[in-house]
Design a protein around this motif. Sequence first.
Motif, short mmCIF file in Angstrom:
data_model
loop_
_atom_site.label_atom_id
_atom_site.label_comp_id
_atom_site.label_asym_id
_atom_site.label_seq_id
_atom_site.Cartn_x
_atom_site.Cartn_y
_atom_site.Cartn_z
N LYS A 53 77.56 -16.89 77.29
CA LYS A 53 78.29 -16.61 78.53
C LYS A 53 79.66 -16.05 78.18
O LYS A 53 80.20 -16.32 77.11
CB LYS A 53 78.52 -17.90 79.33
N GLU A 54 80.23 -15.30 79.13
CA GLU A 54 81.61 -14.87 78.95
C GLU A 54 82.31 -14.76 80.28
O GLU A 54 81.68 -14.61 81.33
CB GLU A 54 81.71 -13.57 78.15
N THR A 55 83.64 -14.91 80.23
CA THR A 55 84.47 -14.73 81.42
C THR A 55 85.56 -13.71 81.08
O THR A 55 85.93 -13.55 79.93
CB THR A 55 85.15 -16.04 81.86
N ASN A 56 86.06 -13.07 82.12
CA ASN A 56 87.17 -12.14 81.91
C ASN A 56 88.49 -12.91 81.91
O ASN A 56 88.51 -14.14 82.09
CB ASN A 56 87.15 -11.02 82.95
N ALA A 57 89.59 -12.22 81.75
CA ALA A 57 90.91 -12.86 81.66
C ALA A 57 91.27 -13.63 82.93
O ALA A 57 92.01 -14.60 82.88
CB ALA A 57 91.98 -11.82 81.35
N ALA A 58 90.71 -13.22 84.07
CA ALA A 58 90.97 -13.91 85.34
C ALA A 58 90.11 -15.16 85.51
O ALA A 58 90.27 -15.90 86.46
CB ALA A 58 90.74 -12.95 86.51
N GLY A 59 89.18 -15.37 84.56
CA GLY A 59 88.29 -16.53 84.65
C GLY A 59 87.00 -16.28 85.39
O GLY A 59 86.20 -17.19 85.58
N ASP A 60 86.78 -15.04 85.81
CA ASP A 60 85.55 -14.70 86.52
C ASP A 60 84.42 -14.46 85.53
O ASP A 60 84.63 -13.87 84.46
CB ASP A 60 85.74 -13.44 87.37
N LYS A 61 83.22 -14.90 85.89
CA LYS A 61 82.06 -14.74 85.02
C LYS A 61 81.75 -13.27 84.82
O LYS A 61 81.75 -12.48 85.77
CB LYS A 61 80.86 -15.46 85.64
N ASP A 62 81.48 -12.88 83.56
CA ASP A 62 81.07 -11.53 83.20
C ASP A 62 79.63 -11.60 82.73
O ASP A 62 79.33 -12.35 81.80
CB ASP A 62 81.95 -11.01 82.05
N LYS A 63 78.75 -10.85 83.36
CA LYS A 63 77.33 -10.89 82.97
C LYS A 63 77.13 -10.12 81.67
O LYS A 63 77.55 -8.97 81.54
CB LYS A 63 76.47 -10.30 84.08
N LEU A 64 76.47 -10.77 80.71
CA LEU A 64 76.15 -10.12 79.44
C LEU A 64 74.94 -9.22 79.62
O LEU A 64 73.97 -9.58 80.28
CB LEU A 64 75.82 -11.17 78.37
N THR A 65 74.98 -8.02 79.03
CA THR A 65 73.83 -7.13 79.06
C THR A 65 72.79 -7.63 78.06
O THR A 65 73.11 -8.45 77.18
CB THR A 65 74.23 -5.70 78.68
N SER A 66 71.59 -7.15 78.15
CA SER A 66 70.55 -7.56 77.20
C SER A 66 70.92 -7.12 75.78
O SER A 66 70.66 -7.84 74.82
CB SER A 66 69.18 -7.00 77.60
N ALA A 67 71.58 -5.98 75.65
CA ALA A 67 72.02 -5.52 74.33
C ALA A 67 73.08 -6.45 73.76
O ALA A 67 73.06 -6.77 72.57
CB ALA A 67 72.55 -4.09 74.42
N GLU A 68 74.02 -6.89 74.59
CA GLU A 68 75.06 -7.82 74.14
C GLU A 68 74.46 -9.15 73.70
O GLU A 68 74.93 -9.76 72.75
CB GLU A 68 76.09 -8.05 75.24
N LYS A 69 73.42 -9.58 74.39
CA LYS A 69 72.77 -10.85 74.04
C LYS A 69 72.06 -10.77 72.68
O LYS A 69 71.82 -11.79 72.04
CB LYS A 69 71.78 -11.26 75.12
N GLU A 70 71.71 -9.57 72.25
CA GLU A 70 71.04 -9.39 70.96
C GLU A 70 72.01 -9.26 69.79
O GLU A 70 71.62 -9.39 68.64
CB GLU A 70 70.12 -8.16 71.01
N GLU A 71 73.27 -8.99 70.08
CA GLU A 71 74.26 -8.87 69.02
C GLU A 71 74.54 -10.25 68.44
O GLU A 71 74.36 -11.26 69.11
CB GLU A 71 75.54 -8.25 69.58
N GLN A 72 74.93 -10.27 67.17
CA GLN A 72 75.16 -11.56 66.53
C GLN A 72 76.25 -11.47 65.48
O GLN A 72 76.62 -10.38 65.05
CB GLN A 72 73.88 -12.06 65.88
N ILE A 73 76.75 -12.65 65.11
CA ILE A 73 77.69 -12.74 64.01
C ILE A 73 77.21 -13.85 63.10
O ILE A 73 76.80 -14.91 63.57
CB ILE A 73 79.14 -12.95 64.49
N GLN A 74 77.19 -13.54 61.83
CA GLN A 74 76.77 -14.52 60.82
C GLN A 74 77.99 -14.88 59.98
O GLN A 74 78.63 -14.00 59.38
CB GLN A 74 75.67 -13.95 59.93
#
Length: 141
Positions: A53-74
Amino acid sequence: MKKTIATHLQPLFTLVFVLTLSAFTFSCSGNKESGGDSSMIAGTTSKIWKADKETNAAGDKDKLTSAEKEEQIQFFANGNFTQTSSSQSANGTWTYDASTKTLSLTYANNNVSENFKVNELTKNDLKLQAPDGSTLELEAE
């Protein structure tokens, strides 16, 4: 254009990257208030995290795209990290200061460094806050 946490991770990188962290060694208490330690982020050798999940600077929910959900950090226990999407990757070094709950990422080849406040760190969850107040919640893979 929508501003995301990824713009804070590496301004020179053209694609949005989403952090995802996983915990390997963590006590059963799961205390969200403690600062935890770097082994919760990288495990004994490495861990992979993906955005939930993510929120913007105002605290509002930002919907993640399917591509963003596939990105990762190891995160690797030796202090290195690799961030990947379907078309690009970046790497560098990371540090975690449990006393200040600060996660710092320094990207290789351009010396860009980003610092995040760790609002929550448990066995399977990591909540990061960027300097602008936006947040990104990550889940262990």
